[in-house]
Design a protein around this motif. Structure first.
Motif, PDB file in Angstrom:
ATOM      1  N   ALA A  59      -4.867  93.787 105.863  1.00 55.26           N
ATOM      2  CA  ALA A  59      -6.143  94.482 106.032  1.00 55.26           C
ATOM      3  C   ALA A  59      -7.047  93.688 106.964  1.00 55.26           C
ATOM      4  N   ASP A  60      -6.781  93.805 108.268  1.00 58.44           N
ATOM      5  CA  ASP A  60      -7.577  93.067 109.245  1.00 58.44           C
ATOM      6  C   ASP A  60      -8.074  93.950 110.383  1.00 58.44           C
ATOM      7  N   GLY A  61      -7.882  95.274 110.227  1.00 59.67           N
ATOM      8  CA  GLY A  61      -8.330  96.182 111.272  1.00 59.67           C
ATOM      9  C   GLY A  61      -7.429  96.220 112.489  1.00 59.67           C
ATOM     10  N   LEU A  62      -6.223  95.630 112.389  1.00 61.20           N
ATOM     11  CA  LEU A  62      -5.286  95.581 113.512  1.00 61.20           C
ATOM     12  C   LEU A  62      -4.001  96.319 113.152  1.00 61.20           C
ATOM     13  N   ASP A  63      -3.313  96.737 114.184  1.00 64.80           N
ATOM     14  CA  ASP A  63      -2.003  97.360 113.995  1.00 64.80           C
ATOM     15  C   ASP A  63      -0.966  96.244 113.994  1.00 64.80           C
ATOM     16  N   ASN A  64      -0.765  95.608 112.869  1.00 63.04           N
ATOM     17  CA  ASN A  64       0.101  94.429 112.795  1.00 63.04           C
ATOM     18  C   ASN A  64       1.562  94.741 113.086  1.00 63.04           C
ATOM     19  N   ASN A  65       2.037  95.922 112.666  1.00 61.95           N
ATOM     20  CA  ASN A  65       3.458  96.230 112.817  1.00 61.95           C
ATOM     21  C   ASN A  65       3.763  97.111 114.025  1.00 61.95           C
ATOM     22  N   CYS A  66       2.726  97.302 114.856  1.00 63.61           N
ATOM     23  CA  CYS A  66       2.911  98.012 116.131  1.00 63.61           C
ATOM     24  C   CYS A  66       3.471  99.420 115.967  1.00 63.61           C
ATOM     25  N   GLU A 101      10.838  85.167 128.012  1.00 62.39           N
ATOM     26  CA  GLU A 101       9.967  84.368 128.881  1.00 62.39           C
ATOM     27  C   GLU A 101       8.508  84.793 128.767  1.00 62.39           C
ATOM     28  N   GLY A 102       8.251  86.063 128.458  1.00 65.66           N
ATOM     29  CA  GLY A 102       6.867  86.549 128.416  1.00 65.66           C
ATOM     30  C   GLY A 102       6.212  86.458 127.051  1.00 65.66           C
ATOM     31  N   ASP A 103       6.851  85.773 126.086  1.00 67.74           N
ATOM     32  CA  ASP A 103       6.279  85.672 124.722  1.00 67.74           C
ATOM     33  C   ASP A 103       5.143  84.660 124.727  1.00 67.74           C
ATOM     34  N   ASP A 104       3.923  85.158 124.706  1.00 65.47           N
ATOM     35  CA  ASP A 104       2.753  84.270 124.795  1.00 65.47           C
ATOM     36  C   ASP A 104       2.315  83.720 123.437  1.00 65.47           C
ATOM     37  N   ASP A 105       2.551  84.435 122.332  1.00 67.46           N
ATOM     38  CA  ASP A 105       2.030  83.983 121.029  1.00 67.46           C
ATOM     39  C   ASP A 105       3.091  83.327 120.156  1.00 67.46           C
ATOM     40  N   GLY A 106       4.354  83.246 120.668  1.00 62.81           N
ATOM     41  CA  GLY A 106       5.391  82.515 119.960  1.00 62.81           C
ATOM     42  C   GLY A 106       5.970  83.231 118.781  1.00 62.81           C
ATOM     43  N   ASP A 107       5.841  84.569 118.662  1.00 61.69           N
ATOM     44  CA  ASP A 107       6.408  85.287 117.531  1.00 61.69           C
ATOM     45  C   ASP A 107       7.787  85.859 117.837  1.00 61.69           C
ATOM     46  N   GLY A 108       8.335  85.579 119.103  1.00 65.19           N
ATOM     47  CA  GLY A 108       9.665  86.027 119.460  1.00 65.19           C
ATOM     48  C   GLY A 108       9.693  87.371 120.165  1.00 65.19           C
ATOM     49  N   PHE A 109       8.546  88.050 120.237  1.00 61.22           N
ATOM     50  CA  PHE A 109       8.467  89.330 120.933  1.00 61.22           C
ATOM     51  C   PHE A 109       7.493  89.209 122.108  1.00 61.22           C
ATOM     52  N   ASP A 110       7.807  89.952 123.184  1.00 57.15           N
ATOM     53  CA  ASP A 110       6.834  90.075 124.258  1.00 57.15           C
ATOM     54  C   ASP A 110       6.723  91.542 124.633  1.00 57.15           C
ATOM     55  N   GLU A 111       6.028  91.808 125.704  1.00 62.05           N
ATOM     56  CA  GLU A 111       5.760  93.187 126.085  1.00 62.05           C
ATOM     57  C   GLU A 111       6.999  93.905 126.605  1.00 62.05           C
ATOM     58  N   ASN A 112       8.084  93.160 126.887  1.00 62.82           N
ATOM     59  CA  ASN A 112       9.277  93.778 127.455  1.00 62.82           C
ATOM     60  C   ASN A 112      10.432  93.865 126.471  1.00 62.82           C
ATOM     61  N   THR A 113      10.246  93.329 125.256  1.00 66.36           N
ATOM     62  CA  THR A 113      11.326  93.446 124.269  1.00 66.36           C
ATOM     63  C   THR A 113      11.388  94.869 123.750  1.00 66.36           C
ATOM     64  N   PRO A 171      11.794  96.743 120.225  1.00 68.56           N
ATOM     65  CA  PRO A 171      10.492  97.294 120.664  1.00 68.56           C
ATOM     66  C   PRO A 171       9.557  96.197 121.180  1.00 68.56           C
ATOM     67  N   PRO A 172       8.528  96.559 121.904  1.00 72.19           N
ATOM     68  CA  PRO A 172       7.640  95.565 122.509  1.00 72.19           C
ATOM     69  C   PRO A 172       6.577  95.075 121.528  1.00 72.19           C
ATOM     70  N   ASP A 173       6.024  93.925 121.850  1.00 68.68           N
ATOM     71  CA  ASP A 173       4.896  93.368 121.084  1.00 68.68           C
ATOM     72  C   ASP A 173       3.630  94.085 121.537  1.00 68.68           C
ATOM     73  N   THR A 194       1.032  89.666 114.779  1.00 64.86           N
ATOM     74  CA  THR A 194       1.236  91.053 115.205  1.00 64.86           C
ATOM     75  C   THR A 194       2.499  91.137 116.031  1.00 64.86           C
ATOM     76  N   TYR A 195       3.474  91.904 115.503  1.00 64.15           N
ATOM     77  CA  TYR A 195       4.747  92.098 116.188  1.00 64.15           C
ATOM     78  C   TYR A 195       5.451  93.276 115.517  1.00 64.15           C
ATOM     79  N   PRO A 196       6.470  93.838 116.120  1.00 64.81           N
ATOM     80  CA  PRO A 196       7.134  95.003 115.549  1.00 64.81           C
ATOM     81  C   PRO A 196       7.666  94.734 114.151  1.00 64.81           C
ATOM     82  N   TYR A 197       7.410  95.700 113.251  1.00 60.05           N
ATOM     83  CA  TYR A 197       7.875  95.695 111.856  1.00 60.05           C
ATOM     84  C   TYR A 197       7.228  94.598 110.999  1.00 60.05           C
ATOM     85  N   ALA A 198       6.144  93.999 111.496  1.00 58.97           N
ATOM     86  CA  ALA A 198       5.463  92.965 110.700  1.00 58.97           C
ATOM     87  C   ALA A 198       4.827  93.583 109.454  1.00 58.97           C
TER      88      ALA A 198
END
Length: 724
Positions: free
Chosen positions: A465-472, A433-445, A447-449, A457-461
């Protein structure tokens, strides 16, 4: 028509009698004086061992229409003891016979009016009348005579007694035979004459005398086949050169691959045992690499010879080793399903990919799909079936577990460079229910998004090279160009040319490992594998001082305390050349003409060699008494000289040149030039043969009309006809 002072000496014959006999106009025939032509300006003898000999030939031609005498063929200056000259008059070659015009014809009287033989005027030095060398006043006979239209072969033999470059100058001088009293009385020409204004010419001789010692150089000493795929036949053959850079012979004793060599290597060609490699010759060894896999393959090749200093030379060979500097990572993109797509867990899950690599075919890449939940090595192989790289992969639902999963795609090339892509799948489950970006993960899964506002950006993604932690996983941009993958504190974006090798990064110490360690575009510089001084040889090619471009196996041994040619011998023991040598004049001053008219410009050249290869300076002068005014550039090696003004008698001038090096070592030489008044155009005119037809019963004199030309107080032998 210019007037000239002429004194006519007439025989005791009434003028009326002369006119009565001259019933027909005289016939005038122009006959060219001898012309001296050399077939070559230089003779090159190449490399010759001391004690051996080689020969070169040239020809002396007479392209005029009168016989020409050759008075001398002389080796001058340079190193004449290394050369000898021979000829055989029986070998003269002639075109069709040409009437020389010498002597009276039967039933004819010849009037020797001339138009170009300057030997009849002897120029003076100041006021003294001197002999014009070889010009009709010399008493010596000719070495041989070259008839009109003929050529004389001459052979020069080079038998070196000096080591290194050897030079010589060969001067050929034509002469004219003096008239006998009978010839003068009968108005005849001399038996042979000379070229009127180019009677002394020269050619340059050059050879090299190498040392007796043979020296083997093997190049390259490191062979890198690069990165080849299995079955790749492009670029899988390399050649290794064996050169003899010494002066003596070398005997090759074969080559072999060591027992430690990878089986992928084989010698496909090698010179036979006992092959003699002469000085300057090169032989080839051919090695073939046929990889059975992409693993690194190494080998040592040994080359054997009778070189006393290098009887066994090792060549290092490698393939599929290290990083290919031209390699580019592969790319992969997931076309479907999109992140957050749902799968009902029945049958198969179809994944569509695009796989590409600029360096190798797509179907040769290794492509795997892994499941973050199942944690297996892979759930499917995605290697394309053809070179297009477009592939559909069906994953069996039984290999997947219900819930939220990440499918990670890895593509690896032959260089073991890996590219990543990913997509997230919701399998037989509801969206959080809390998945805001539609990738199947939210903050409560679990592992969490870590960023629920970014669909990439989601676990194991797959990390991008965008300066973000894509795979959490707390790390940012790992396995991308912005991340230091090998832990050497540099990423590709920081200039790391090999981010999978901790010994390769900007300003790293260079190693002899076939890798560009310091990322400056050069490989192995400042190591034994690299030619650091640019002389064409590295330490592995027997360069005994790779910081000095004057020291190498191909260098000239100098008397300087060093082994310049890296043969184990030093200075006098190796026939060294002085480092402060005196320049060497080759031949003498070479003029474009030996005679000229006042105001004309002729070219003068000098050849000077310096063993130190220093830049030489030149100073020209003459004895005309007006400094350097007659030279267009008195400091040049080749100059134009304006022939000075002279009186009616003409004059000889000496032209001098001094050559000196930066160490003030000086040498000099000179040449003598005959200069005539500017109105003496006869210098370039042909001889005129005048024939009178006699009438029956007509009284005749003992000889025809003859003349005497007076110039500068020197009486000539023949009448000259002036032309405008």
């Amino acid at each position: 028509m210019r007037p000239t002072t002429m004194l006519f000496l007439l025989p005791a014959l009434p003028l009326s009698g002369l006119l009565a006999c001259a019933q027909e106009a005289p016939e005038i025939e122009e006959i060219a004086y001898p012309k001296l032509v050399l077939s070559d300006a230089n003779l090159e003898f190449g490399d010759v061992n001391p004690g051996d000999s080689t020969q070169r030939s040239f020809t002396i031609s007479n392209t005029g229409e009168m016989p020409m005498g050759i008075g001398s063929i002389e080796l001058v200056n340079g190193q004449p003891e290394n050369f000898s000259v021979t000829w055989d008059v029986a070998q003269q070659e002639c075109a069709e016979p040409v009437d020389s015009g010498a002597g009276p014809g039967e039933g004819k009287t010849v009037d020797s009016s001339t138009g170009g033989d300057d030997s009849n005027i002897t120029p003076t030095n100041d006021t003294a009348v001197t002999d014009d060398s070889g010009g009709g006043t010399a008493a010596d006979a000719a070495l041989f005579v070259i008839p009109a239209g003929c050529k004389q072969p001459v052979t020069v033999t080079f038998t070196p007694v000096d080591v290194g470059d050897v030079y010589g100058g060969l001067v050929i001088e034509a002469i004219q035979k003096p008239l006998t009293k009978q010839q003068e009385d009968d108005n005849e020409l001399p038996d042979y004459l000379r070229d009127p204004y180019r009677w002394r010419q020269q050619l340059y001789l050059h050879g090299e005398s190498a040392k007796e010692l043979g020296i083997v150089v093997v190049r390259p000493r490191t062979v890198d086949f690069g990165n080849l795929n299995v079955g790749d036949t492009s670029g899988n053959t390399r050649q290794i050169g064996i050169a003899n850079v010494g002066g003596g012979d070398i005997v090759l004793n074969g080559s072999e691959l060591m027992s430690t060599c990878d089986v992928a290597y084989e010698i496909t060609f090698s010179p036979p045992v006992g092959r003699v490699l002469h000085a300057g010759e090169t032989a080839l060894i051919e090695v073939k690499y046929t990889p059975e896999d992409t693993d690194p393959a190494y080998c040592d090749l040994h080359v054997y010879s009778d070189d006393v200093n290098n009887p066994d030379i090792d060549v290092r060979i490698k393939g599929n080793s290290g990083t290919d500097p031209e390699n580019r990572p592969p790319t992969v993109a997931v076309r479907s399903p999109e992140p957050g797509s749902r799968f009902n867990g029945i049958g198969t899950l179809r994944v569509e990919l695009n796989v590409f690599d600029v360096n190798q075919p797509a179907d040769s890449l290794i492509c795997k799909i892994k499941s973050a939940v199942v944690q297996q090595v892979s759930v499917a192989s995605c290697t394309p079936s053809d070179a297009s790289g477009h592939v559909f992969v069906d994953i069996d639902a039984e290999l997947l577990k219900p819930g939220i999963d990440t499918l990670l795609v890895t593509v690896t090339d032959a260089e073991e460079t890996t590219a990543y892509a990913s997509t997230s799948i919701v399998i037989s489950s509801e969206f959080p229910e809390g998945d805001d970006d539609g990738d199947g993960f939210d903050e409560n899964t679990d592992p969490p998004d870590c960023d629920d506002s970014n669909r990439a950006t989601y676990p194991y993604a797959a990390e991008v090279a965008d300066g973000l932690d894509n795979n959490c996983n707390i790390l940012v941009d790992e396995d991308t160009s912005g991340y230091d993958d090998d832990g050497d504190a540099f990423s590709e974006d920081d200039g790391d040319c090999n981010d999978y090798n901790r010994q390769a990064y900007p300003r790293a110490p260079e190693r002899g490992d076939g890798v560009d360690n310091d990322c400056d575009g050069l490989v192995d510089e400042s190591t034994s594998l690299y030619d650091d001084d640019g002389d064409g040889y590295a330490e592995v090619n027997n360069d005994c001082d790779d910081d000095n471009s004057n020291i190498s196996p191909a260098a000239v041994e100098l008397c300087d305390g060093f082994d310049n040619d890296c043969d184990g011998l030093k200075d006098a023991a190796d026939g060294c050349a002085s480092t402060n040598s005196v320049p060497l004049v080759v031949g003498q001053v070479k003029p474009s003409q030996n005679a000229c008219l006042s105001g004309e410009r002729i070219t003068l050249d000098v050849k000077v060699e310096d063993a130190d290869e220093q830049t030489l300076s030149y100073t020209w002068s003459d004895d005309a008494g007006n400094g350097t005014a007659n030279f267009d550039n008195p400091a040049a090696q080749t100059v134009n000289w304006t022939c000075p003004e002279v009186g009616d008698g003409g004059r000889k001038f000496n032209v001098y040149v001094v050559a000196y090096d930066p160490d003030n070592n000086q040498v000099w030489t000179f040449e003598e030039i005959s200069v005539y008044p500017d109105d003496f155009t006869d210098l370039y005119l042909p001889y005129e043969k005048i024939t009178y037809t006699r009438s029956t019963g007509c009284s005749t004199a003992a000889g025809s009309v003859s003349g005497l030309l007076l110039l500068g107080g020197m009486a000539g032998m023949m009448m000259r006809r002036r032309r405008s």
